[in-house]
Design a protein around this motif. Structure first.
Motif, PDB file in Angstrom:
ATOM      1  N   GLY A   1       0.818  -1.214   0.000  1.00  0.00           N
ATOM      2  CA  GLY A   1       0.000   0.000   0.000  1.00  0.00           C
ATOM      3  C   GLY A   1       0.846   1.255   0.000  1.00  0.00           C
ATOM      4  N   VAL A   2       1.884   1.272   0.804  1.00  0.00           N
ATOM      5  CA  VAL A   2       2.774   2.432   0.869  1.00  0.00           C
ATOM      6  C   VAL A   2       3.489   2.615  -0.467  1.00  0.00           C
ATOM      7  N   THR A   3       3.928   1.536  -1.061  1.00  0.00           N
ATOM      8  CA  THR A   3       4.613   1.606  -2.348  1.00  0.00           C
ATOM      9  C   THR A   3       3.677   2.128  -3.433  1.00  0.00           C
ATOM     10  N   ALA A   4       2.451   1.630  -3.466  1.00  0.00           N
ATOM     11  CA  ALA A   4       1.481   2.079  -4.463  1.00  0.00           C
ATOM     12  C   ALA A   4       1.178   3.566  -4.296  1.00  0.00           C
ATOM     13  N   THR A   5       1.055   4.014  -3.070  1.00  0.00           N
ATOM     14  CA  THR A   5       0.801   5.429  -2.805  1.00  0.00           C
ATOM     15  C   THR A   5       1.966   6.284  -3.290  1.00  0.00           C
ATOM     16  N   GLY A   6       3.179   5.830  -3.050  1.00  0.00           N
ATOM     17  CA  GLY A   6       4.358   6.554  -3.509  1.00  0.00           C
ATOM     18  C   GLY A   6       4.413   6.660  -5.022  1.00  0.00           C
ATOM     19  N   VAL A   7       4.031   5.601  -5.702  1.00  0.00           N
ATOM     20  CA  VAL A   7       4.025   5.610  -7.169  1.00  0.00           C
ATOM     21  C   VAL A   7       3.004   6.615  -7.684  1.00  0.00           C
ATOM     22  N   ILE A   8       1.830   6.643  -7.078  1.00  0.00           N
ATOM     23  CA  ILE A   8       0.778   7.577  -7.497  1.00  0.00           C
ATOM     24  C   ILE A   8       1.213   9.018  -7.260  1.00  0.00           C
ATOM     25  N   ILE A   9       1.813   9.287  -6.124  1.00  0.00           N
ATOM     26  CA  ILE A   9       2.274  10.646  -5.817  1.00  0.00           C
ATOM     27  C   ILE A   9       3.360  11.072  -6.804  1.00  0.00           C
ATOM     28  N   ALA A  10       4.292  10.183  -7.101  1.00  0.00           N
ATOM     29  CA  ALA A  10       5.369  10.506  -8.047  1.00  0.00           C
ATOM     30  C   ALA A  10       4.808  10.789  -9.433  1.00  0.00           C
TER      31      ALA A  10
END
Length: 52
Positions: free
Chosen positions: A12-21
């Protein structure tokens, strides 16, 4: 059990980081004129549909 929960949290944290980037990259590729035009559109919409 806790390993699965931990891995799900990490995913979940990784997916959120990808979306923000991705969103940040899209914002930085816009020209100042495009940003100005988008802000004017939002202001016009706000005046057309005021909040109650």
């Amino acid at each position: 059990m806790w390993k699965i929960v931990g891995l799900a949290g990490l995913a979940g944290v990784t997916a959120t980081g990808v979306i923000i980037a991705r969103n940040h990259r899209q914002r930085t590729q816009r020209t100042p004129e495009e940003i100005h035009a988008k802000l004017r559109e939002r202001v016009a919409e706000a005046y057309e549909h005021p909040a109650a």
